[in-house]
Design a protein around this motif. Sequence first.
Motif: not given
Length: 530
Positions: A84-90, A177-179, A477-478, A509-515
């Motif tokens: 939810w944080n990643m799909q909504e707060l952004t 895949m999506d994030l 995503q939308d 459009k994608v997030f970074p891979i966490p360190s």
Amino acid sequence: MIKQKTIYIISSILLLIGCTNDLDITPEDPNIFLADEFYSTPESYLQGLAGVYGNLTLTGAEGPDNSNISGLDAGTSQYGRGLWNMQELTTDEVVWSWENDPGLRDMNRNTWTSDNVILRGFFGRCMTQVAFVNEFLRQTSDEVLDSRGVSGDLRTDIAVYRAEVRFLRVLAYYHLMDLFGKAGFVTENDPVGAYQSPQYERPELFAFIESELLEIIPDLKDPLQNEYARADKAAAWMLLAKIYLNAEVYISENKYADCIEYCNKITGAGFSLASDYANNFNADNDSNSASSEIIFPIISDGVVTQNYGPTTVMINGQVGSLEQNGEDFGVSAGGWGGALRVTRQFSETMLEDVYTIDDRNTLITEDRPIDITNIGNNGTGYIIAKWSNKTSTGQNGSATEIVDTDFPLFRLADAYLMYAEAHLRGGGGTIDTAVGYINQLRIRANNPNTVSAGDVSLDFILNERLVELHWEGHRRQDLIRYGKYTGGTYNWSWKGNAATGIAISEIRKVFPIPSASLAANPNLTQNTGY
């Protein structure tokens, strides 16, 4: 009650789960959870299944403040909350007031880096899900079951359990895949502790997700025939429809006809819209009329499966700092002190004439300015009242902070809107069916403004998705699918760290891979631009 039985098993089995120190692959000691001694009774296989499902809901064995992913706050590492944080707060749908909370300022302002704790928590939780599934599959292989003398009806049941956990693994890879656009790929055929798994990018992940879903569908139970909150054929169809709707983003291929095919399977499977829109978001949404609409949920319970997941966050967070209206939602009067508000752009959509009389519009505007010029001033910006810890009959949930309201990851209304969009994008079907679905949603919401074919466009569908599905984890995503997330074609409050919104880079459009995940698996590479 099926939900209570299910969550009791989940919380019991999680007492046996080890800690996950590595954010890429595996539990610290799978033998703690999956030893032969554990699988000594027929019931233990169902308990093992519940333990895998439990990773969607719980964060550890010692209550809501405990995480089995080491080094992370429990709330940060909860599956639904991270999603939810990643799909909504952004996006343009919501702003989080308390920007001193780790990682959340960067979500609000689209300024995240690979060290963001929210990203670390969700990537780790997804890979933990993969690890639990893989070990369950190892412990239920034909060879292992033969060695234990498992046969008859139990063997048949285990075939269904295996299909369900494979769905959960695919769900985790779908979110990765999506994030993130890539992930370390590991299955039950790899050795336990295979930390340096090969990297799969979107084409490989898409192919695996698609083939795996098609393979398990025959073994899953028919729609509406499984226990509540367990995957069935409809959940798999929904996930296929999702990847096909977004296939141009993921693999640069048009698969809208496939999306239509699987939407048709869902809409013909016996599901029906809840009699009241609000029932989908009430504390008894597992048993009221929403149970015929919700296809797959992440469960929550104020007593048995306590977690700081998305519904607990949303219900407490939507309470206004000025209004002190938490008792309206079955939580404390002050809730979380105005943690969540909506942007001007969200409010302007809801205030369009066509939505002013609509049950889905729960904006609270009195004595509030529409703009959030200072995120720290939680008396600015409108708030909403969509979610509730009260039942459909007005009774309070079982607790006043951690809520009973389940999070509908997939529901029928989304399939209706996916069909309409896929039709407009050339996937087939008919405009009459699309219009009928949209009007069903409006009529259910007591909106008198029904539509005809000439009213329906892609931008119209995007607005309808916001109104119907806001705060349900779909918006980022939308916006990406519509080309309105990055760049400056569409800006919203605090996009790009500016009060009125500015363009953001295509890399987001994608997030970074966490360190931490890069350090754990040297086969992973960082996404471009980070």
